[in-house]
Write a protein that holds these residues in place. Sequence first.
Motif, PDB file in Angstrom:
ATOM      1  N   SER A  17       0.826  -1.208   0.000  1.00  0.00           N
ATOM      2  CA  SER A  17       0.000   0.000   0.000  1.00  0.00           C
ATOM      3  C   SER A  17       0.858   1.256   0.000  1.00  0.00           C
ATOM      4  O   SER A  17       0.625   2.197  -0.764  1.00  0.00           O
ATOM      5  CB  SER A  17      -0.924  -0.007   1.226  1.00  0.00           C
ATOM      6  N   LYS A  87      -4.176   1.492  -8.234  1.00  0.00           N
ATOM      7  CA  LYS A  87      -4.915   2.342  -7.294  1.00  0.00           C
ATOM      8  C   LYS A  87      -6.041   1.542  -6.642  1.00  0.00           C
ATOM      9  O   LYS A  87      -6.247   1.603  -5.426  1.00  0.00           O
ATOM     10  CB  LYS A  87      -5.477   3.578  -8.002  1.00  0.00           C
ATOM     11  N   ARG A  88      -6.758   0.778  -7.460  1.00  0.00           N
ATOM     12  CA  ARG A  88      -7.821  -0.072  -6.909  1.00  0.00           C
ATOM     13  C   ARG A  88      -7.242  -1.122  -5.984  1.00  0.00           C
ATOM     14  O   ARG A  88      -7.757  -1.370  -4.892  1.00  0.00           O
ATOM     15  CB  ARG A  88      -8.580  -0.733  -8.047  1.00  0.00           C
ATOM     16  N   ASN A  91      -6.215   0.156  -2.449  1.00  0.00           N
ATOM     17  CA  ASN A  91      -7.282   0.157  -1.448  1.00  0.00           C
ATOM     18  C   ASN A  91      -7.521  -1.239  -0.896  1.00  0.00           C
ATOM     19  O   ASN A  91      -7.803  -1.410   0.296  1.00  0.00           O
ATOM     20  CB  ASN A  91      -8.581   0.691  -2.063  1.00  0.00           C
ATOM     21  N   ASP A  94      -4.754  -2.064   1.459  1.00  0.00           N
ATOM     22  CA  ASP A  94      -4.922  -1.241   2.651  1.00  0.00           C
ATOM     23  C   ASP A  94      -5.974  -1.860   3.573  1.00  0.00           C
ATOM     24  O   ASP A  94      -5.822  -1.875   4.797  1.00  0.00           O
ATOM     25  CB  ASP A  94      -5.341   0.180   2.249  1.00  0.00           C
ATOM     26  N   LEU A 143      -6.383   9.489   5.443  1.00  0.00           N
ATOM     27  CA  LEU A 143      -7.646   8.876   5.044  1.00  0.00           C
ATOM     28  C   LEU A 143      -8.527   8.567   6.250  1.00  0.00           C
ATOM     29  O   LEU A 143      -9.746   8.741   6.210  1.00  0.00           O
ATOM     30  CB  LEU A 143      -7.345   7.581   4.279  1.00  0.00           C
ATOM     31  N   GLU A 148     -14.492   8.224   4.221  1.00  0.00           N
ATOM     32  CA  GLU A 148     -15.021   6.879   4.401  1.00  0.00           C
ATOM     33  C   GLU A 148     -14.996   6.456   5.873  1.00  0.00           C
ATOM     34  O   GLU A 148     -14.685   7.234   6.749  1.00  0.00           O
ATOM     35  CB  GLU A 148     -14.236   5.886   3.534  1.00  0.00           C
ATOM     36  N   TYR A 150     -13.149   4.143   8.370  1.00  0.00           N
ATOM     37  CA  TYR A 150     -11.857   3.473   8.387  1.00  0.00           C
ATOM     38  C   TYR A 150     -11.544   2.924   9.779  1.00  0.00           C
ATOM     39  O   TYR A 150     -11.583   1.726  10.022  1.00  0.00           O
ATOM     40  CB  TYR A 150     -10.771   4.449   7.925  1.00  0.00           C
ATOM     41  N   ARG A 183     -14.308  -3.046   5.354  1.00  0.00           N
ATOM     42  CA  ARG A 183     -13.490  -1.925   4.865  1.00  0.00           C
ATOM     43  C   ARG A 183     -13.615  -1.791   3.341  1.00  0.00           C
ATOM     44  O   ARG A 183     -13.754  -0.689   2.812  1.00  0.00           O
ATOM     45  CB  ARG A 183     -12.035  -2.147   5.272  1.00  0.00           C
ATOM     46  N   TYR A 187     -15.299   1.602   1.193  1.00  0.00           N
ATOM     47  CA  TYR A 187     -14.754   2.482   0.151  1.00  0.00           C
ATOM     48  C   TYR A 187     -15.419   2.233  -1.195  1.00  0.00           C
ATOM     49  O   TYR A 187     -15.486   3.123  -2.042  1.00  0.00           O
ATOM     50  CB  TYR A 187     -13.222   2.396   0.066  1.00  0.00           C
ATOM     51  N   THR A 188     -15.938   1.023  -1.405  1.00  0.00           N
ATOM     52  CA  THR A 188     -16.638   0.736  -2.657  1.00  0.00           C
ATOM     53  C   THR A 188     -17.932   1.533  -2.763  1.00  0.00           C
ATOM     54  O   THR A 188     -18.257   2.092  -3.822  1.00  0.00           O
ATOM     55  CB  THR A 188     -16.952  -0.766  -2.773  1.00  0.00           C
TER      56      THR A 188
END
Length: 204
Positions: A17, A87-88, A91, A94, A143, A148, A150, A183, A187-188
């Motif tokens: 990440s 990038k996807r 996440n 992460d 973040l 979002e 988290y 998680r 974010y989705t």
Amino acid sequence: MTWEVLSVIGTIAFAISGAIVAMEEEYDILGVYILGIVTAFGGGAIRNLLIGVPVSALWEQGMLFYIALAAMTIVYLFPHKTLPHWKRWGNFFDAIGLSAFAIQGALYAVKMNHPLSAVIVAAVLTGSGGGIIRDLLAGRKPLVLHAEIYAVWAIIAGFVVGLEIAKSPVELYVLFVIVAVLRILSYTYNWKLPNKSLKTYHVE
């Protein structure tokens, strides 16, 4: 055994990440490695300070450092054309790191016979501390503090472990999957906690 597996999973996930964020910010190869290491081990260092474990204990995790370096090297050597897709995946990794380290941090505090409050703090700091440091070094808003849901998932992991709802390896792995999935869903579908802005907007 559960402890070691979660440590390895969290280290790999957060190292990747951090490396991905560094490449997004166009850091050089040294920056990629530094950001990856900080992301993987920063949360544990903060946790150790607050629950009374010498920070030097981190240096006893030599094998995890080598694992983190190997994971970052693999990501760095991926063909350039595949990087836009990271990038996807950043996440995703992460989310895995948050879940693994939150549970691991909670187990650490329980092992030291700390109260529930300390277990929850250890879960949150271990799960999100490295990400906070990563975002700050990358010049981003952390973040965990603005986007979002988290840290809530880390708090839930701390509660479950601290109250001994999940104790056996199987239960802890199920908890790991649940927290990671929550998680990913947050974010989705852009789940957010309520917030209140003090900014004033002028309509002309």
